[in-house]
Design an enzyme around this catalytic site. Sequence first.
Site, mmCIF file in Angstrom:
data_model
loop_
_atom_site.group_PDB
_atom_site.id
_atom_site.type_symbol
_atom_site.label_atom_id
_atom_site.label_comp_id
_atom_site.label_asym_id
_atom_site.label_seq_id
_atom_site.Cartn_x
_atom_site.Cartn_y
_atom_site.Cartn_z
ATOM 1 N N LYS A 173 32.305 -25.271 79.403
ATOM 2 C CA LYS A 173 32.727 -25.886 78.132
ATOM 3 C C LYS A 173 31.654 -26.815 77.571
ATOM 4 O O LYS A 173 31.646 -27.110 76.392
ATOM 5 C CB LYS A 173 33.996 -26.711 78.373
ATOM 6 C CG LYS A 173 35.256 -25.890 78.250
ATOM 7 C CD LYS A 173 36.462 -26.781 78.204
ATOM 8 C CE LYS A 173 36.808 -27.330 79.571
ATOM 9 N NZ LYS A 173 38.020 -28.095 79.647
ATOM 10 N N ARG A 174 30.789 -27.258 78.449
ATOM 11 C CA ARG A 174 29.797 -28.265 78.099
ATOM 12 C C ARG A 174 29.046 -27.940 76.805
ATOM 13 O O ARG A 174 28.776 -28.794 75.986
ATOM 14 C CB ARG A 174 28.826 -28.382 79.273
ATOM 15 C CG ARG A 174 28.049 -29.644 79.383
ATOM 16 C CD ARG A 174 27.475 -29.777 80.802
ATOM 17 N NE ARG A 174 27.135 -28.480 81.377
ATOM 18 C CZ ARG A 174 25.949 -27.894 81.253
ATOM 19 N NH1 ARG A 174 25.011 -28.477 80.567
ATOM 20 N NH2 ARG A 174 25.728 -26.730 81.826
#
Length: 492
Positions: free
Chosen positions: A264-265
């Site tokens: 998700k970063r």
Amino acid sequence: MTSQNSSEVRVRFAPSPTGYLHVGGARTALYNYLFAKKNGGKFILRIEDTDEARSTEESLRGVVDDLAWLGLKWDEGVDPVTLKDFGPYGPYRQSERLEIYKKYAEQLLKDGKAYYCFLTDAEIEKQREENKAAGNFHVNSPYQDWSLDKALEHIKAGNSAVVRFKTKGLQKDYILHDLVRGEVKFPSDMVGDFVLLRSGGMPVYNFCCVVDDYLMKMTHIFRAEEHLPNTLRQLMIYQGLGWAAPQFGHISLILDEDRQKLSKRKGAVACGILKQEGYLNSAVLNYIALLGWSHPEEKEILSVDEMIKAFDISRLNPSGAIFDRVKFKWMNSMHLRALPNTELWQAIQPYLAKENMQLPQDPTWQDKSLNLFKPYMEILADAVELYRPLDDKSYAILPEADETLKWEPTKAVLTAWSDLVKAHPGDYMSEEEFLKYQDEVKNKTGAKGKNLFMPIRVAVIGKPHGAELKILVPLLKKSSLVARAEQALSKT
Ligand code: GLU
């Protein structure tokens, strides 16, 4: 061995409702869906919710909504609205199938293929410590040779037990003819006696999965590569139960640009967020389909129907695929441009409404504006900044316009502009008319270059830099242009 008599292709997507649907899960679902459709088979949605602590109804709702949004319609499983079962092989929620698992666990116990194991966690930990040097640790249970009667008595006496699968005799090299990866060899000692039922009686994933895939008559299992170690255990369970196993295909991982597992970063990987940001379902499906599969003619922009037609598992790529966010956006812009304007207008409404934008109701105006803005729109949310300059409420002279307003020729430019707009016949001016008026302002005032363009831009959008005026001006009503010009003029 009992074999399954059905010639119908049956595949499933089996999410655990412990989080959201991410693009990896969506791609697994899509490949199963495409395979089913290509072969005239059935696509089933099964809910793997035996992890009581982590499974939630909210997550199930989200996963089901996202799958429905993607348009991957399933033939059996839980109903997308009521979440109730439909289809002939239900229940489709594992939490409602506990009696079934119990029955097959008892069969394995009776046949001596599984046993009650009374080892405590501490005892297992001690074994692990003692075998640290050995590397590949397997539990060595003294209970594997106990008779079932003896074990049942021990339970009656108040002792708690797990049910372990007995691998003794099954520890041969397993060879899987994987539909994606080719031959996969599992060395004989890869697993030891593994748990089928926890001490509370709750079955584990590998066991439920085999029982369900068999009873639900699955013919092919396409799932993520990370399940390969589970597949060995599952093959053993199939063997223990005397059942023919389905065919397996393990799909490669989706990687981030840095070749790490997608995270998700770096941005959204949850389908729900992609939807919110204004990715079209057709673009999401198109993009994820090509992460690990390719069209025989290397076509890139594909509809679901085209994908179904061309889908062939021999083109599933066993190596990891990189999720390229730039390309994904580009692909979305392609799908977005292919939408009829009436549909695209509907699709951007929630984004405009959220900003309280008020724009003309006239379909011709809407059509015209989209023709002009579409080339600049990659995701639906882009509509907000594209349309904002056309919303009268949003017009304001911004501090960055201060300098322009102080320039010596600005007042004359704005006066000339305002006069020309006021004198314009009709509600809207064309691009040509706008360019002509701009020239007239230049001739009248002698202002040119930035001295000419920047004041006019302030009088249209409230700031000296930004969107192209020849696109915006024809979309602004004369009355709006007049009001804005006067507001700008009053600041000089
Ligand atoms: N519930 C498993 C998961 O979400 C499914 C694995 C499988 O397809 O067998 O990863």
